[in-house]
Design a protein around this motif. Sequence first.
Motif, PDB file in Angstrom:
ATOM      1  N   ASP A  17       0.833  -1.215   0.000  1.00  0.00           N
ATOM      2  CA  ASP A  17       0.000   0.000   0.000  1.00  0.00           C
ATOM      3  C   ASP A  17       0.861   1.256   0.000  1.00  0.00           C
ATOM      4  OD1 ASP A  17      -2.244  -1.612   0.005  1.00  0.00           O
ATOM      5  OD2 ASP A  17      -2.645  -1.361   2.155  1.00  0.00           O
ATOM      6  N   ALA A  18       1.906   1.262   0.811  1.00  0.00           N
ATOM      7  CA  ALA A  18       2.783   2.433   0.889  1.00  0.00           C
ATOM      8  C   ALA A  18       3.529   2.642  -0.423  1.00  0.00           C
ATOM      9  CB  ALA A  18       3.777   2.276   2.039  1.00  0.00           C
ATOM     10  N   THR A  19       3.950   1.566  -1.047  1.00  0.00           N
ATOM     11  CA  THR A  19       4.673   1.681  -2.310  1.00  0.00           C
ATOM     12  C   THR A  19       3.800   2.326  -3.375  1.00  0.00           C
ATOM     13  OG1 THR A  19       6.018  -0.248  -1.770  1.00  0.00           O
ATOM     14  CG2 THR A  19       5.940   0.383  -4.086  1.00  0.00           C
ATOM     15  N   LEU A  20       2.536   1.934  -3.442  1.00  0.00           N
ATOM     16  CA  LEU A  20       1.638   2.548  -4.421  1.00  0.00           C
ATOM     17  C   LEU A  20       1.424   4.027  -4.113  1.00  0.00           C
ATOM     18  CD1 LEU A  20      -0.048   2.097  -6.960  1.00  0.00           C
ATOM     19  CD2 LEU A  20      -2.005   1.615  -5.465  1.00  0.00           C
ATOM     20  N   ARG A  21       1.284   4.383  -2.830  1.00  0.00           N
ATOM     21  CA  ARG A  21       1.119   5.798  -2.460  1.00  0.00           C
ATOM     22  C   ARG A  21       2.336   6.605  -2.884  1.00  0.00           C
ATOM     23  NH1 ARG A  21      -0.600   3.793   2.350  1.00  0.00           N
ATOM     24  NH2 ARG A  21       1.258   4.516   3.447  1.00  0.00           N
ATOM     25  N   VAL A  22       3.522   6.092  -2.573  1.00  0.00           N
ATOM     26  CA  VAL A  22       4.757   6.797  -2.937  1.00  0.00           C
ATOM     27  C   VAL A  22       4.854   6.916  -4.452  1.00  0.00           C
ATOM     28  CG1 VAL A  22       7.285   6.692  -2.899  1.00  0.00           C
ATOM     29  CG2 VAL A  22       5.985   6.152  -0.818  1.00  0.00           C
ATOM     30  N   TYR A  23       4.532   5.843  -5.151  1.00  0.00           N
ATOM     31  CA  TYR A  23       4.587   5.865  -6.613  1.00  0.00           C
ATOM     32  C   TYR A  23       3.626   6.923  -7.164  1.00  0.00           C
ATOM     33  CZ  TYR A  23       4.559   4.394 -11.463  1.00  0.00           C
ATOM     34  OH  TYR A  23       4.669   4.393 -12.832  1.00  0.00           O
ATOM     35  N   GLY A  24       2.422   6.965  -6.631  1.00  0.00           N
ATOM     36  CA  GLY A  24       1.435   7.937  -7.087  1.00  0.00           C
ATOM     37  C   GLY A  24       1.860   9.370  -6.838  1.00  0.00           C
ATOM     38  N   GLU A  25       2.559   9.599  -5.731  1.00  0.00           N
ATOM     39  CA  GLU A  25       2.985  10.952  -5.383  1.00  0.00           C
ATOM     40  C   GLU A  25       4.275  11.364  -6.088  1.00  0.00           C
ATOM     41  OE1 GLU A  25       3.320  10.663  -1.157  1.00  0.00           O
ATOM     42  OE2 GLU A  25       1.161  10.428  -0.879  1.00  0.00           O
ATOM     43  N   SER A  26       5.216  10.426  -6.257  1.00  0.00           N
ATOM     44  CA  SER A  26       6.564  10.791  -6.709  1.00  0.00           C
ATOM     45  C   SER A  26       7.038  10.072  -7.957  1.00  0.00           C
ATOM     46  CB  SER A  26       7.569  10.506  -5.588  1.00  0.00           C
ATOM     47  OG  SER A  26       7.145  11.076  -4.376  1.00  0.00           O
ATOM     48  N   GLY A  27       6.252   9.152  -8.474  1.00  0.00           N
ATOM     49  CA  GLY A  27       6.703   8.390  -9.639  1.00  0.00           C
ATOM     50  C   GLY A  27       7.776   7.387  -9.255  1.00  0.00           C
ATOM     51  N   GLU A  28       8.268   6.694 -10.263  1.00  0.00           N
ATOM     52  CA  GLU A  28       9.247   5.648  -9.983  1.00  0.00           C
ATOM     53  C   GLU A  28      10.536   6.209  -9.395  1.00  0.00           C
ATOM     54  OE1 GLU A  28      11.435   1.845 -12.100  1.00  0.00           O
ATOM     55  OE2 GLU A  28       9.784   2.835 -13.129  1.00  0.00           O
ATOM     56  N   GLN A  29      10.918   7.423  -9.805  1.00  0.00           N
ATOM     57  CA  GLN A  29      12.147   8.014  -9.272  1.00  0.00           C
ATOM     58  C   GLN A  29      12.063   8.267  -7.769  1.00  0.00           C
ATOM     59  OE1 GLN A  29      10.118   9.458 -11.473  1.00  0.00           O
ATOM     60  NE2 GLN A  29       9.499  11.447 -10.669  1.00  0.00           N
ATOM     61  N   GLY A  30      10.841   8.366  -7.241  1.00  0.00           N
ATOM     62  CA  GLY A  30      10.671   8.568  -5.809  1.00  0.00           C
ATOM     63  C   GLY A  30      10.617   7.285  -5.007  1.00  0.00           C
ATOM     64  N   LEU A  31      10.631   6.149  -5.708  1.00  0.00           N
ATOM     65  CA  LEU A  31      10.545   4.857  -5.018  1.00  0.00           C
ATOM     66  C   LEU A  31      11.914   4.445  -4.500  1.00  0.00           C
ATOM     67  CD1 LEU A  31       8.155   2.566  -7.081  1.00  0.00           C
ATOM     68  CD2 LEU A  31       7.791   3.520  -4.815  1.00  0.00           C
ATOM     69  N   THR A  32      12.171   4.835  -3.295  1.00  0.00           N
ATOM     70  CA  THR A  32      13.417   4.436  -2.635  1.00  0.00           C
ATOM     71  C   THR A  32      13.057   3.638  -1.388  1.00  0.00           C
ATOM     72  OG1 THR A  32      13.475   6.421  -1.253  1.00  0.00           O
ATOM     73  CG2 THR A  32      14.552   6.555  -3.431  1.00  0.00           C
ATOM     74  N   VAL A  33      14.019   2.904  -0.901  1.00  0.00           N
ATOM     75  CA  VAL A  33      13.797   2.153   0.335  1.00  0.00           C
ATOM     76  C   VAL A  33      13.387   3.109   1.446  1.00  0.00           C
ATOM     77  CG1 VAL A  33      14.899   0.744   2.118  1.00  0.00           C
ATOM     78  CG2 VAL A  33      15.343   0.262  -0.309  1.00  0.00           C
ATOM     79  N   GLY A  34      14.076   4.231   1.534  1.00  0.00           N
ATOM     80  CA  GLY A  34      13.768   5.204   2.582  1.00  0.00           C
ATOM     81  C   GLY A  34      12.359   5.751   2.485  1.00  0.00           C
ATOM     82  N   ALA A  35      11.922   6.083   1.266  1.00  0.00           N
ATOM     83  CA  ALA A  35      10.584   6.647   1.083  1.00  0.00           C
ATOM     84  C   ALA A  35       9.507   5.619   1.427  1.00  0.00           C
ATOM     85  CB  ALA A  35      10.417   7.133  -0.353  1.00  0.00           C
ATOM     86  N   VAL A  36       9.719   4.387   0.992  1.00  0.00           N
ATOM     87  CA  VAL A  36       8.716   3.351   1.236  1.00  0.00           C
ATOM     88  C   VAL A  36       8.660   2.974   2.708  1.00  0.00           C
ATOM     89  CG1 VAL A  36       8.109   0.937   0.768  1.00  0.00           C
ATOM     90  CG2 VAL A  36       8.758   2.453  -1.115  1.00  0.00           C
ATOM     91  N   THR A  37       9.805   2.841   3.352  1.00  0.00           N
ATOM     92  CA  THR A  37       9.793   2.466   4.767  1.00  0.00           C
ATOM     93  C   THR A  37       9.243   3.603   5.630  1.00  0.00           C
ATOM     94  OG1 THR A  37      12.130   3.060   4.973  1.00  0.00           O
ATOM     95  CG2 THR A  37      11.619   0.738   4.577  1.00  0.00           C
ATOM     96  N   ALA A  38       9.521   4.853   5.233  1.00  0.00           N
ATOM     97  CA  ALA A  38       8.959   5.982   5.977  1.00  0.00           C
ATOM     98  C   ALA A  38       7.441   6.018   5.825  1.00  0.00           C
ATOM     99  CB  ALA A  38       9.569   7.293   5.488  1.00  0.00           C
ATOM    100  N   ALA A  39       6.951   5.770   4.615  1.00  0.00           N
ATOM    101  CA  ALA A  39       5.509   5.818   4.363  1.00  0.00           C
ATOM    102  C   ALA A  39       4.773   4.644   5.002  1.00  0.00           C
ATOM    103  CB  ALA A  39       5.242   5.833   2.858  1.00  0.00           C
ATOM    104  N   SER A  40       5.455   3.513   5.128  1.00  0.00           N
ATOM    105  CA  SER A  40       4.794   2.306   5.648  1.00  0.00           C
ATOM    106  C   SER A  40       5.002   2.099   7.137  1.00  0.00           C
ATOM    107  CB  SER A  40       5.312   1.070   4.909  1.00  0.00           C
ATOM    108  OG  SER A  40       6.696   0.872   5.188  1.00  0.00           O
ATOM    109  N   GLY A  41       6.072   2.695   7.687  1.00  0.00           N
ATOM    110  CA  GLY A  41       6.415   2.435   9.079  1.00  0.00           C
ATOM    111  C   GLY A  41       7.062   1.075   9.278  1.00  0.00           C
ATOM    112  N   VAL A  42       7.502   0.453   8.180  1.00  0.00           N
ATOM    113  CA  VAL A  42       8.121  -0.869   8.216  1.00  0.00           C
ATOM    114  C   VAL A  42       9.624  -0.707   8.054  1.00  0.00           C
ATOM    115  CG1 VAL A  42       8.282  -3.074   6.977  1.00  0.00           C
ATOM    116  CG2 VAL A  42       6.053  -1.993   7.311  1.00  0.00           C
TER     117      VAL A  42
END
Length: 199
Positions: A17-42
């Motif tokens: 779920d967090a990966t899709l949110r990050v992708y929707g907000e920032s595109g593939e270039q925004g998909l980093t481990v840091g962005a996804v873990t921050a958005a998911s809390g994982v």
Amino acid sequence: MSPKQHRGEVTVEQLLDATLRVYGESGEQGLTVGAVTAASGVSPGSLYHHFGSMDGLLTALLMRWLERLLVRMVTALERSDSARAGVEALVRAYFAFIRDHRDAGLLLHSSRADELGMRQAKQLRDAQEARLSPLSAWVGRHIESGELAPLSVSVLESLILGPVIGVSRRWLTLGDIDLDEAAEVLPDRIWRSVAAGPR
């Protein structure tokens, strides 16, 4: 299901779920481990444990949404009482899905999805066999009944979905096409391209 298995499933859902949110907000270039873990809390360790890599996570996300789109398409076909009604329902269902799930639509129509499809076409088709078999069977039945043109399933699939995918991509990326107009006009035009001629 054990508590550990349940926690694992919850973690997987949070990451997807967090990966899709990050992708929707920032595109593939925004998909980093840091962005996804921050958005998911994982934690990053959990991400790697469940998916192996960001590439594995993105592939799992693509597969999840491809599965959901195929379910919507198969349902549209199975509720239709004729080939024409089925083709028209499938086209409208595809557009409705894209409108309802814009971020997932962007991902499914991305160059990343195209690259995955080219690189792993057979594996993807095998993984979705349970969903693709009813589509193929439906097409076969309507070819036999004389409603659909006697073409291969792959050609019919291209004639039906090619324009739908093209319009969806344009709506998602450029926004210069009216999806309501397309949903009104394209079903009949596509039907005419796949309907069997007079016998």
